[in-house]
Design a protein around this motif. Structure first.
Motif: not given
Length: 289
Positions: A20-24, A262-268, A272-274
């Protein structure tokens, strides 16, 4: 070995807040693009870069993190539910229906976990959208003020605005995310090193995030329009009614407004999350269990 709920809470929280902090800022850009109904005029946004430039110039750099408090507060239960509910549904489906591990099982458990997750994130998402919306600049003093104004205008049920669309959004994203992770992990060769395992997880999570985002963006646009509407406005009422209305009034491409940030955030971000979650899970199993 599945982690207990409390360790899922710890690992999921740290992984989620890290992402979240990186991609917000990309999430703020996505919301601004999804809320605008026209791309003409001096204040309209034309690209991610244009969103960032105008926000920083007109509202200051801090506006790139406007509305981040509600997502941070809900990050712990959200991520714990995402992973622990996915594991719980997997065990339940295998025991009750005898379904072997497969892409189909991963999709089914992901959809089920996404529906469960949506009930936790629905109200905080509403607060976040209200705070991110440029039209509301100066209207709210913070998340608690948003709650007060919503309750005053619409009652406590007003806090559930957009919940149905949130359920669709999370069910579709989690189904795509976990289903693709299973397929990509099966397709990639077994890593020989720890770094190779992390890279494999990052690739699987990134591809899963891209597919999940591609599948769920129309319902995400609908959710943003529903939650961003002014008090008493009923133009956007439900997920698929809003999807049909947006496509009719603005064209089918409008259903993918905000897709790039959205895809730039939720793709990478999915990668990161996993990676962070699997790394922390491994350390917990190794040193604390």
């Amino acid at each position: 070995m599945p982690l207990p709920m409390y360790w899922n809470l710890v690992a999921g929280s740290i992984a989620g807040v890290s992402e979240l902090l990186v991609m917000y800022p990309l999430d703020v850009a996505k919301t601004r693009l999804q809320l605008q109904t026209t791309t003409t005029g001096p204040d309209a946004y034309t690209s991610i870069g244009d969103v960032f430039r105008k926000i920083v110039r007109q509202e200051g750099p801090r506006a790139l993190y406007r509305g981040i408090l509600p997502p941070i507060l809900v990050e712990a239960p959200k991520r714990a539910i995402k992973f622990s509910a996915n594991d719980a549904y997997k065990r339940a489906f295998q025991e009750k229906f005898g379904i072997p591990s497969s892409t189909l099982l991963s999709i089914a458990t992901g959809v089920s976990a996404g529906i469960t997750e949506a009930f936790i994130v629905g109200p905080p998402e509403l607060l976040k959208i209200k705070l991110q919306d440029k039209r509301n600049a100066g209207k709210y003093s913070g998340a608690s003020d948003v709650v007060r104004q919503i309750v005053r205008a619409e009652g406590y049920l007003g806090l559930t605005r957009g919940l149905e669309a949130t359920i669709w959004r999370h069910a579709l994203w989690n189904g795509g995310y976990f289903g693709v992770i299973q397929s990509v992990r099966s397709a990639l060769p077994e890593p020989e090193t720890h770094q190779g395992a992390l890279l494999k997880n990052f690739i699987a999570g990134t591809v899963g995030g891209i597919v999940g985002t591609t599948i769920n963006t129309p319902t995400d646009v609908a959710k943003t329009r529903i939650q961003g509407a002014a008090f008493g406005e009923t133009k956007y009422r439900s997920a698929w009614q809003s999807v049909a209305l947006i496509a009719r009034e603005e064209g089918p491409r409008a259903l993918y407004k905000g897709y790039l940030p959205k895809v730039l955030r939720l793709g990478p971000g999915g990668g990161i999350l996993l990676v962070v979650f699997d790394f922390l899970s491994g350390q917990i199993r190794k040193h604390l269990m």
